[in-house]
Design an enzyme around this catalytic site. Sequence first.
Site, PDB file in Angstrom:
ATOM      1  N   GLY A  74       2.776  -0.940   4.485  1.00 56.27           N
ATOM      2  CA  GLY A  74       2.355   0.409   4.327  1.00 56.27           C
ATOM      3  C   GLY A  74       4.210   0.636   3.323  1.00 56.27           C
ATOM      4  O   GLY A  74       4.703   0.626   2.830  1.00 56.27           O
ATOM      5  N   GLY A  75       4.651   1.118   4.840  1.00 56.05           N
ATOM      6  CA  GLY A  75       6.079   1.627   4.680  1.00 56.05           C
ATOM      7  C   GLY A  75       7.255   0.879   4.308  1.00 56.05           C
ATOM      8  O   GLY A  75       7.461   1.233   3.211  1.00 56.05           O
ATOM      9  N   GLU A 122      -6.357  -4.842  10.066  1.00 57.85           N
ATOM     10  CA  GLU A 122      -4.933  -3.898  10.764  1.00 57.85           C
ATOM     11  C   GLU A 122      -5.088  -3.359  11.748  1.00 57.85           C
ATOM     12  O   GLU A 122      -6.296  -2.508  11.740  1.00 57.85           O
ATOM     13  CB  GLU A 122      -4.570  -3.503   9.705  1.00 57.85           C
ATOM     14  CG  GLU A 122      -4.557  -3.480   7.523  1.00 57.85           C
ATOM     15  CD  GLU A 122      -3.947  -2.746   7.029  1.00 57.85           C
ATOM     16  OE1 GLU A 122      -2.727  -3.136   6.334  1.00 57.85           O
ATOM     17  OE2 GLU A 122      -4.637  -0.898   7.179  1.00 57.85           O
ATOM     18  N   GLU A 180      -7.173   4.583   7.586  1.00 61.33           N
ATOM     19  CA  GLU A 180      -7.013   5.953   7.145  1.00 61.33           C
ATOM     20  C   GLU A 180      -8.434   7.118   6.791  1.00 61.33           C
ATOM     21  O   GLU A 180      -8.617   8.119   7.275  1.00 61.33           O
ATOM     22  CB  GLU A 180      -5.719   6.293   6.721  1.00 61.33           C
ATOM     23  CG  GLU A 180      -4.715   5.938   6.935  1.00 61.33           C
ATOM     24  CD  GLU A 180      -3.313   5.170   6.533  1.00 61.33           C
ATOM     25  OE1 GLU A 180      -3.375   5.921   5.262  1.00 61.33           O
ATOM     26  OE2 GLU A 180      -2.579   5.185   7.285  1.00 61.33           O
ATOM     27  N   GLY A 225       1.484   2.320  10.494  1.00 63.42           N
ATOM     28  CA  GLY A 225       2.403   3.158  10.745  1.00 63.42           C
ATOM     29  C   GLY A 225       3.557   3.621  11.652  1.00 63.42           C
ATOM     30  O   GLY A 225       3.807   4.709  12.124  1.00 63.42           O
ATOM     31  N   HIS A 247      -9.785   1.257   4.614  1.00 63.23           N
ATOM     32  CA  HIS A 247      -8.504   1.556   5.265  1.00 63.23           C
ATOM     33  C   HIS A 247      -8.408   2.762   6.649  1.00 63.23           C
ATOM     34  O   HIS A 247      -9.457   3.217   6.548  1.00 63.23           O
ATOM     35  CB  HIS A 247      -7.518   1.828   4.563  1.00 63.23           C
ATOM     36  CG  HIS A 247      -6.283   1.797   5.174  1.00 63.23           C
ATOM     37  ND1 HIS A 247      -5.490   2.590   5.411  1.00 63.23           N
ATOM     38  CD2 HIS A 247      -4.945   1.283   4.710  1.00 63.23           C
ATOM     39  CE1 HIS A 247      -4.137   2.383   6.196  1.00 63.23           C
ATOM     40  NE2 HIS A 247      -3.455   1.722   6.010  1.00 63.23           N
ATOM     41  N   SER A 264       2.915  -2.625  10.645  1.00 64.13           N
ATOM     42  CA  SER A 264       3.784  -2.297  10.966  1.00 64.13           C
ATOM     43  C   SER A 264       4.694  -3.793  10.131  1.00 64.13           C
ATOM     44  O   SER A 264       5.493  -4.280  10.650  1.00 64.13           O
ATOM     45  CB  SER A 264       4.318  -2.103  11.831  1.00 64.13           C
ATOM     46  OG  SER A 264       4.072  -0.525  11.989  1.00 64.13           O
ATOM     47  N   ASN A 310       1.072  -0.999   0.090  1.00 65.34           N
ATOM     48  CA  ASN A 310       0.130   0.392   0.224  1.00 65.34           C
ATOM     49  C   ASN A 310       0.945   1.603   0.162  1.00 65.34           C
ATOM     50  O   ASN A 310       1.633   1.666   1.258  1.00 65.34           O
ATOM     51  CB  ASN A 310      -1.378  -0.325   1.224  1.00 65.34           C
ATOM     52  CG  ASN A 310      -1.666   1.155   1.609  1.00 65.34           C
ATOM     53  OD1 ASN A 310      -1.218   2.105   0.522  1.00 65.34           O
ATOM     54  ND2 ASN A 310      -1.791   1.600   2.383  1.00 65.34           N
ATOM     55  N   TRP A 311       1.340   1.477  -1.475  1.00 69.42           N
ATOM     56  CA  TRP A 311       1.912   3.126  -1.258  1.00 69.42           C
ATOM     57  C   TRP A 311       1.502   4.565  -0.779  1.00 69.42           C
ATOM     58  O   TRP A 311       2.184   5.431  -0.190  1.00 69.42           O
ATOM     59  CB  TRP A 311       1.999   3.364  -2.718  1.00 69.42           C
ATOM     60  CG  TRP A 311       3.284   2.369  -3.388  1.00 69.42           C
ATOM     61  CD1 TRP A 311       3.508   1.255  -2.927  1.00 69.42           C
ATOM     62  CD2 TRP A 311       3.451   2.211  -4.620  1.00 69.42           C
ATOM     63  NE1 TRP A 311       4.324   0.818  -4.000  1.00 69.42           N
ATOM     64  CE2 TRP A 311       4.429   1.070  -5.032  1.00 69.42           C
ATOM     65  CE3 TRP A 311       2.770   3.115  -6.210  1.00 69.42           C
ATOM     66  CZ2 TRP A 311       4.263   1.064  -6.465  1.00 69.42           C
ATOM     67  CZ3 TRP A 311       3.733   2.846  -7.345  1.00 69.42           C
ATOM     68  CH2 TRP A 311       4.837   1.752  -7.532  1.00 69.42           C
ATOM     69  N   LYS A 312       0.437   4.332  -0.661  1.00 68.50           N
ATOM     70  CA  LYS A 312      -0.444   5.730   0.083  1.00 68.50           C
ATOM     71  C   LYS A 312      -0.352   6.666  -0.433  1.00 68.50           C
ATOM     72  O   LYS A 312       0.038   6.806  -1.611  1.00 68.50           O
ATOM     73  CB  LYS A 312       0.283   5.698   1.528  1.00 68.50           C
ATOM     74  CG  LYS A 312      -0.103   4.683   2.570  1.00 68.50           C
ATOM     75  CD  LYS A 312       0.295   5.210   4.297  1.00 68.50           C
ATOM     76  CE  LYS A 312       0.409   3.627   5.022  1.00 68.50           C
ATOM     77  NZ  LYS A 312       0.167   3.607   6.400  1.00 68.50           N
TER      78      LYS A 312
HETATM   79  C1  PEP Z   1      -1.164   0.090   5.583  1.00 69.05           C
HETATM   80  O1  PEP Z   1      -0.832   1.624   5.109  1.00 69.05           O
HETATM   81  O2  PEP Z   1      -1.845  -0.866   5.670  1.00 69.05           O
HETATM   82  C2  PEP Z   1      -0.010  -0.760   7.000  1.00 69.05           C
HETATM   83  C3  PEP Z   1      -0.443  -1.737   6.815  1.00 69.05           C
HETATM   84  O3  PEP Z   1       1.066   0.401   6.528  1.00 69.05           O
HETATM   85  P1  PEP Z   1       2.309  -0.196   7.737  1.00 69.05           P
HETATM   86  O4  PEP Z   1       3.101  -1.318   7.263  1.00 69.05           O
HETATM   87  O5  PEP Z   1       3.594   1.359   7.405  1.00 69.05           O
HETATM   88  O6  PEP Z   1       2.087  -0.247   8.817  1.00 69.05           O
END
Ligand code: PEP
Length: 246
Positions: A229-230, A164, A95, A170, A93, A208, A8-10
């Site tokens: 994500g990251g 999640e 966010e 994050g 998501h 994470s 997930n590049w956000k």
């Molecule tokens: C996400 O955005 O779905 C996510 C899990 O982010 P991260 O891996 O950065 O926690």
Amino acid sequence: MKKLMVGNWKMNGSLDANASLIGALQQDASTWHCDVAVCAPSVYLAQLHTLLAGGRIALGAQDLSAHEGGAYTGEVSAAMLKDFGVRYCIVGHSERRQYHQESDADVAVKAQRALAAGITPIVCVGETLAQREAGQTEEAVKRQLAAVVHTNGHCISEIVLAYEPVWAIGTGKTATPEEAQHVHHVLRAQLQAASQHADRVHILYGGSMNAANAASLLAQPDIDGGLIGGAALQASAFLSMIAAAH
Ligand code: PEP
């Protein structure tokens, strides 16, 4: 079941950065034992549709409109995503639930729009830190999934589900493999009560996930892949997580 690893590049990327990240990932693709997808910002879907053509990485989007089309300025419909070869779309998501006030009912309708267009929705559920501390984790995720089951009926076996925990996204904090497995098991049972094909639903873990913790999470019986994500923005980190998924 073959695992599914989704980046997930956000709201990250640029034409140049996308091309070099995809180039680095694709060099390694012949060694993969899992399915891989990247969910990119809408404006880059056309670029990625071209970059990913004929390769092993599937294209995903990060959101879609709950409406079919018309006077909804700024929104992107499921049919538009389909035009650009989108195979997956994240819905709900945390966010979007948090910053855009998406309700459980909105998320359920978005999943329905995706399915109707032939796009697999990656439905995200997860508890906040306050809910976890109050012992309400199961209640929170079950309520979120119940809305999607209610609206989508027997099609529920066509979704991908992502657990999640909001407090892990994050933040560098991860659910332990046992904590995550427990919630995945609860979600699997809820899917089984709704569909006889529930065992084919991928339930991804996100929050994470990184190169160091991926293998132990992915070893759990009900963790069928990751939503990352990251760490999916760095080719080397994403590739080591992909290597851990077999
Ligand atoms: C996400 O955005 O779905 C996510 C899990 O982010 P991260 O891996 O950065 O926690």
